[in-house]
Structure formats: structure tokens, C-alpha cells
Design an enzyme around this catalytic site. Structure first.
Site, PDB file in Angstrom:
ATOM      1  N   GLY A   1       0.832  -1.205   0.000  1.00 40.29           N
ATOM      2  CA  GLY A   1       0.000   0.000   0.000  1.00 40.29           C
ATOM      3  C   GLY A   1       0.868   1.257   0.000  1.00 40.29           C
ATOM      4  O   GLY A   1       1.875   1.306   0.699  1.00 40.29           O
TER       5      GLY A   1
ATOM      6  N   VAL B   1      17.902   8.481  -3.603  1.00 39.07           N
ATOM      7  CA  VAL B   1      18.545   8.848  -4.875  1.00 39.07           C
ATOM      8  C   VAL B   1      19.643   9.890  -4.636  1.00 39.07           C
ATOM      9  O   VAL B   1      20.779   9.746  -5.111  1.00 39.07           O
ATOM     10  CB  VAL B   1      17.492   9.365  -5.887  1.00 39.07           C
ATOM     11  CG1 VAL B   1      18.155   9.962  -7.126  1.00 39.07           C
ATOM     12  CG2 VAL B   1      16.537   8.235  -6.274  1.00 39.07           C
TER      13      VAL B   1
ATOM     14  N   ARG C   1       1.005  -5.027  -5.877  1.00 38.88           N
ATOM     15  CA  ARG C   1       1.025  -6.261  -5.085  1.00 38.88           C
ATOM     16  C   ARG C   1       1.190  -7.388  -6.101  1.00 38.88           C
ATOM     17  O   ARG C   1       0.392  -7.501  -7.029  1.00 38.88           O
ATOM     18  CB  ARG C   1      -0.268  -6.413  -4.291  1.00 38.88           C
ATOM     19  CG  ARG C   1      -0.507  -5.255  -3.323  1.00 38.88           C
ATOM     20  CD  ARG C   1      -1.658  -5.549  -2.380  1.00 38.88           C
ATOM     21  NE  ARG C   1      -2.177  -4.339  -1.761  1.00 38.88           N
ATOM     22  CZ  ARG C   1      -1.744  -3.831  -0.600  1.00 38.88           C
ATOM     23  NH1 ARG C   1      -0.764  -4.394   0.036  1.00 38.88           N
ATOM     24  NH2 ARG C   1      -2.292  -2.742  -0.099  1.00 38.88           N
TER      25      ARG C   1
ATOM     26  N   ASP D   1       5.265  -4.859   6.056  1.00 38.89           N
ATOM     27  CA  ASP D   1       5.894  -6.134   6.440  1.00 38.89           C
ATOM     28  C   ASP D   1       5.802  -7.201   5.352  1.00 38.89           C
ATOM     29  O   ASP D   1       6.692  -8.049   5.253  1.00 38.89           O
ATOM     30  CB  ASP D   1       5.362  -6.642   7.792  1.00 38.89           C
ATOM     31  CG  ASP D   1       3.858  -6.787   7.813  1.00 38.89           C
ATOM     32  OD1 ASP D   1       3.193  -6.432   6.815  1.00 38.89           O
ATOM     33  OD2 ASP D   1       3.334  -7.258   8.837  1.00 38.89           O
TER      34      ASP D   1
ATOM     35  N   THR E   1       4.323   2.673   5.597  1.00 43.57           N
ATOM     36  CA  THR E   1       2.918   2.220   5.655  1.00 43.57           C
ATOM     37  C   THR E   1       2.146   3.130   6.602  1.00 43.57           C
ATOM     38  O   THR E   1       2.674   3.500   7.658  1.00 43.57           O
ATOM     39  CB  THR E   1       2.799   0.749   6.115  1.00 43.57           C
ATOM     40  OG1 THR E   1       1.427   0.476   6.437  1.00 43.57           O
ATOM     41  CG2 THR E   1       3.644   0.433   7.334  1.00 43.57           C
TER      42      THR E   1
ATOM     43  N   ASP F   1      -0.279   2.289   8.376  1.00 44.62           N
ATOM     44  CA  ASP F   1      -0.846   1.531   9.506  1.00 44.62           C
ATOM     45  C   ASP F   1       0.024   1.532  10.764  1.00 44.62           C
ATOM     46  O   ASP F   1      -0.460   1.193  11.846  1.00 44.62           O
ATOM     47  CB  ASP F   1      -1.092   0.068   9.099  1.00 44.62           C
ATOM     48  CG  ASP F   1      -2.016  -0.063   7.905  1.00 44.62           C
ATOM     49  OD1 ASP F   1      -2.780   0.886   7.655  1.00 44.62           O
ATOM     50  OD2 ASP F   1      -1.969  -1.099   7.216  1.00 44.62           O
TER      51      ASP F   1
ATOM     52  N   ASP G   1       2.158  -0.594  11.550  1.00 49.08           N
ATOM     53  CA  ASP G   1       2.174  -1.964  12.085  1.00 49.08           C
ATOM     54  C   ASP G   1       3.499  -2.683  11.856  1.00 49.08           C
ATOM     55  O   ASP G   1       3.538  -3.890  11.662  1.00 49.08           O
ATOM     56  CB  ASP G   1       1.001  -2.775  11.502  1.00 49.08           C
ATOM     57  CG  ASP G   1       1.061  -2.860   9.981  1.00 49.08           C
ATOM     58  OD1 ASP G   1       1.864  -2.132   9.369  1.00 49.08           O
ATOM     59  OD2 ASP G   1       0.301  -3.652   9.403  1.00 49.08           O
TER      60      ASP G   1
ATOM     61  N   ARG H   1      -5.952  -2.151   9.027  1.00 53.40           N
ATOM     62  CA  ARG H   1      -5.982  -3.623   8.937  1.00 53.40           C
ATOM     63  C   ARG H   1      -6.111  -4.230  10.326  1.00 53.40           C
ATOM     64  O   ARG H   1      -7.035  -3.905  11.041  1.00 53.40           O
ATOM     65  CB  ARG H   1      -4.742  -4.131   8.197  1.00 53.40           C
ATOM     66  CG  ARG H   1      -4.785  -3.725   6.736  1.00 53.40           C
ATOM     67  CD  ARG H   1      -4.193  -4.760   5.871  1.00 53.40           C
ATOM     68  NE  ARG H   1      -2.904  -4.287   5.371  1.00 53.40           N
ATOM     69  CZ  ARG H   1      -2.132  -4.982   4.558  1.00 53.40           C
ATOM     70  NH1 ARG H   1      -2.483  -6.180   4.179  1.00 53.40           N
ATOM     71  NH2 ARG H   1      -1.019  -4.475   4.116  1.00 53.40           N
TER      72      ARG H   1
HETATM   73  P1  ATP Z   1       0.989  -2.439   3.496  1.00 56.52           P
HETATM   74  O1  ATP Z   1       0.819  -3.236   4.757  1.00 56.52           O
HETATM   75  O2  ATP Z   1       1.216  -1.009   3.757  1.00 56.52           O
HETATM   76  O3  ATP Z   1      -0.055  -2.668   2.459  1.00 56.52           O
HETATM   77  P2  ATP Z   1       2.866  -4.461   2.647  1.00 56.52           P
HETATM   78  O4  ATP Z   1       4.272  -4.370   2.145  1.00 56.52           O
HETATM   79  O5  ATP Z   1       2.659  -5.261   3.906  1.00 56.52           O
HETATM   80  O6  ATP Z   1       2.354  -2.960   2.806  1.00 56.52           O
HETATM   81  P3  ATP Z   1       1.711  -6.556   1.006  1.00 56.52           P
HETATM   82  O7  ATP Z   1       0.680  -6.480  -0.051  1.00 56.52           O
HETATM   83  O8  ATP Z   1       1.479  -7.474   2.151  1.00 56.52           O
HETATM   84  O9  ATP Z   1       1.936  -5.046   1.494  1.00 56.52           O
HETATM   85  O10 ATP Z   1       3.110  -6.988   0.340  1.00 56.52           O
HETATM   86  C1  ATP Z   1       3.606  -6.326  -0.802  1.00 56.52           C
HETATM   87  C2  ATP Z   1       4.210  -7.330  -1.755  1.00 56.52           C
HETATM   88  O11 ATP Z   1       5.297  -8.021  -1.123  1.00 56.52           O
HETATM   89  C3  ATP Z   1       3.272  -8.460  -2.193  1.00 56.52           C
HETATM   90  O12 ATP Z   1       2.457  -8.092  -3.276  1.00 56.52           O
HETATM   91  C4  ATP Z   1       4.243  -9.558  -2.607  1.00 56.52           C
HETATM   92  O13 ATP Z   1       4.737  -9.364  -3.911  1.00 56.52           O
HETATM   93  C5  ATP Z   1       5.377  -9.361  -1.602  1.00 56.52           C
HETATM   94  N1  ATP Z   1       5.185 -10.305  -0.494  1.00 56.52           N
HETATM   95  C6  ATP Z   1       4.271 -10.228   0.515  1.00 56.52           C
HETATM   96  N2  ATP Z   1       4.355 -11.283   1.327  1.00 56.52           N
HETATM   97  C7  ATP Z   1       5.348 -12.080   0.843  1.00 56.52           C
HETATM   98  C8  ATP Z   1       5.931 -13.323   1.241  1.00 56.52           C
HETATM   99  N3  ATP Z   1       5.511 -13.985   2.319  1.00 56.52           N
HETATM  100  N4  ATP Z   1       6.951 -13.815   0.495  1.00 56.52           N
HETATM  101  C9  ATP Z   1       7.386 -13.143  -0.598  1.00 56.52           C
HETATM  102  N5  ATP Z   1       6.873 -11.972  -1.025  1.00 56.52           N
HETATM  103  C10 ATP Z   1       5.884 -11.438  -0.319  1.00 56.52           C
END
Ligand code: ATP
Length: 320
Positions: free
Chosen positions: A11, A24, A72, A103, A125, A127, A129, A171
Site C-alpha cells: 500500500g 537517490v 502487489r 511487512d 505504511t 498503519d 504496524d 488492517r
Molecule cells: P501495506 O501493509 O502497507 O499494504 P505491505 O508491504 O505489507 O504494505 P503486502 O501487499 O502485504 O503489502 O506486500 C507487498 C508485496 O510483497 C506483495 O504483493 C508480494 O509481492 C510481496 N510479499 C508479501 N508477502 C510475501 C511473502 N511472504 N513472500 C514473498 N513476497 C511477499
């Protein structure tokens, strides 16, 4: 380390652009080559990159979203996707990647590390979290946005002597709801970290405040708690107060980052880039008691973060 890539994943969050800018500028000023990777891990697998220079990040410190776009990727969650991304890094000559995200993105970075690619993770993020860090990039801006939006809702809630049940993002985390709830004086704040007794924590509290003369109410619900519309129905039935639901939604993700987020993003981006240059190790950057620190990715992902009990108690005591 001479050549790095930078991507944003998961996100989006206000302040991601300020972090990209810091990465950069730090890289270029330290004689490194830096590539912007579009669309997170999806773009990395497909080699969707471009070389960035000092001017590529001009005029972005104040803008929300991410100039690198975010995505994602299901494909990247699989071993074959991670191998494809690692092979692409080698083809492009990328010695390491700066990953700005939550995470889930850090789990991706851990997997990429196991394929031989160094990853430096920056918590971005709304959140908040990320267990290892007191604050994440975007959290402060989102709290301020929520506060401003609820102030507006409150005006009309007050004029009509209504109750507003307002659902905010987060979340499975209640940080956004808790702190913005204190800031707007919500009568009740419902967060996933505390099991709430709807009768006692909402209905009874409202009845008590009605007896003391209060006629308008804001009930703040974190999205992980339950159905805000259903709660509004129950409140109206049990208290007789006309009740409306507002789901703030994606407005919480956008907007110009606050001073705090711009500074945090600049500090983290600078620190991450210096660290990847000097150590060549995969780490997660975190902010602890006002200082920047770093952890192994596995260590950071295994940590847990407790909600601030004092803040919850304070909200309960004074928002009555
Ligand atoms: P936010 O919580 O702010 O949405 P986030 O990084 O937790 O951010 P996710 O959608 O959970 O968002 O993860 C982003 C991307 O990271 C996923 O689309 C995927 O490509 C990769 N990813 C997430 N979990 C895994 C995992 N267990 N192993 C490998 N890649 C992962």
C-alpha cells in the site's frame, strides 16, 4: 556497493516520495548509480527500471503517493518469481535494492536475500504496524488526515444531535484509530488489540454521556474490529440516537506528507543508502526512541509491538 535499485511496494503511503528522494540523492552524492524500479517487485521481475539522477527526484518531497508506483505481486510470492527477480538484478548489475513498504514487502525482501540479493528495508505504511519501529513513514500524515476529516463530520453530527460511527484503516492494527480517536475526542474507540464489550464500552458510555447532557457522539472503529454499519444500527436501536456510518476509505492514504513524515522519510532514506553502501547486508531500518537503528530482516519480522495502554486508558478517561 556501486549500483542499487529502489522500489516501493504494498500500500502506498505519504512520504514514500521523500524517501525515494533521499535514497537517490544520497546514492548519487556518494558516487553510486541508482535505478528506479517501477511497480514494486512486479517491475523488478520484468526489468522495468530507469536510471535516476539528482533531478529525477525534484519537486516530489511534498507529494503523496509514489512516483515509482506500487503493486502487489502474486507471482513474486512464489519461489520462481523470486528467482526471476534475483536473475534480473544480476542482469541489470544491481548490487542491492532499497525496499520501501510494509511487512509483506519485507518478507519479499527476506526471500530475495536468500537468492543472494542484498535488500535494505524502509518502513513505509500508514498503519504503523511494523513491530521493530516506533513510527512508519505515512502514519503521521494519515492520522492528521483522519483528524481533519472527522472534524468535518463532527460539525454536521453536532448540528443534528447524531452519532457518527467512523471506520478508519489499519488492517489488524489499531494505532490510527487510537491516536486519531484521542485527537478528535471520540466517545469510544474500538481497536482489534482490545476485545470490546459493545454493551459496556459503547452503549453504556453513550447513555452516561447522554445523562451528563451530551447530544452528539463520535465512535471510532478500526477496520479490523467489525462491521461499522451493523454497529451503527445497533447503537440507534439501543440508544435511540440517530446514527450514521462514515467509512473514510482511501482518502486516508493520500495527501501531502506532514513535516514529521517528510523528515522521517529523509532520515530513513539517507541512513538506508549509507548502510547498504557500507555493510552490504540486508537489514530493516527502524526508529526507536528518536534514533535510527537497524535489524536483521528475520529479527525485525519476529518482533511484536504492543499498543500503548496509557493512550487507551487516557482516551477512555477523558472522552466521556
Ligand atoms: P501495506 O501493509 O502497507 O499494504 P505491505 O508491504 O505489507 O504494505 P503486502 O501487499 O502485504 O503489502 O506486500 C507487498 C508485496 O510483497 C506483495 O504483493 C508480494 O509481492 C510481496 N510479499 C508479501 N508477502 C510475501 C511473502 N511472504 N513472500 C514473498 N513476497 C511477499
Amino acid at each position: 556497493m556501486k549500483t542499487i535499485g529502489v522500489l516501493t511496494s504494498g500500500g502506498d503511503a505519504p512520504g514514500m516520495n521523500a524517501a525515494i528522494r533521499a535514497v537517490v540523492r544520497t546514492a548519487v552524492e556518494n558516487d553510486m548509480t541508482v535505478y528506479g524500479i517501477r511497480n514494486g517487485f512486479e517491475g523488478l521481475m520484468n526489468g522495468d527500471v530507469y536510471e535516476m539522477n539528482l533531478r529525477s527526484v525534484s519537486n516530489i518531497i511534498q507529494s503523496g503517493g509514489t512516483i515509482l508506483k506500487s503493486a502487489r505481486s502474486q507471482e513474486f510470492k512464489m519461489d520462481s518469481g523470486q528467482q526471476k527477480a534475483a536473475d534480473m538484478c544480476r542482469r541489470l548489475g544491481l548490487d542491492g535494492i532499497v525496499v520501501i513498504g510494509g511487512d509483506g514487502s519485507f518478507r519479499g525482501a527476506k526471500d530475495l536475500t536468500s537468492k543472494g540479493i542484498t535488500c535494505m528495508c524502509i518502513p513505509g505504511t500508514i498503519d504503523n504496524d511494523i513491530a521493530c519501529s516506533d513510527d512508519t513513514i505515512g502514519f503521521d500524515t494519515a492520522m492528521n488526515t483522519i483528524m481533519q476529516m472527522i472534524d468535518r463530520v463532527r460539525d454536521t453530527t453536532e448540528s443534528h444531535s447524531r452519532c457518527s460511527v467512523i471506520e478508519v484503516m489499519g488492517r489488524s492494527a489499531g494505532y490510527l484509530a487510537l491516536y486519531s480517536g484521542i485527537a478528535v475526542g471520540a466517545t469510544s474507540i474500538l481497536i482489534p488489540e482490545f476485545e470490546c464489550d459493545f454493551e459496556i464500552d459503547v452503549v453504556e458510555r453513550m447513555r452516561r454521556t447522554i445523562e451528563s447532557g451530551k447530544r452528539h457522539f463520535v465512535i471510532l472503529v478500526a477496520e479490523g474490529v467489525g462491521d461499522a454499519t451493523e454497529m451503527a444500527k445497533q447503537i440507534e436501536e439501543k440508544t435511540g440516537v440517530e446514527t450514521r456510518t462514515t467509512i473514510l476509505g482511501h482518502v486516508q492514504r493520500g495527501g501531502s506528507p506532514t513535516v514529521r513524515d517528510r523528515v522521517l522519510a529523509s532520515q530513513m532514506g539517507n541512513y538506508a543508502t549509507r548502510l547498504i553502501r557500507d555493510t552490504r547486508e540486508s537489514r530493516v531500518i527502524a526508529c526507536k526512541d528518536g534514533n535510527l537503528v537497524n535489524y536483521k530482516i528475520e529479527e525485525a519480522l519476529a518482533m511484536t509491538k504492543n499498543i500503548d495502554l496509557d493512550a487507551y486508558r487516557l482516551a477512555h478517561e477523558i472522552s466521556i
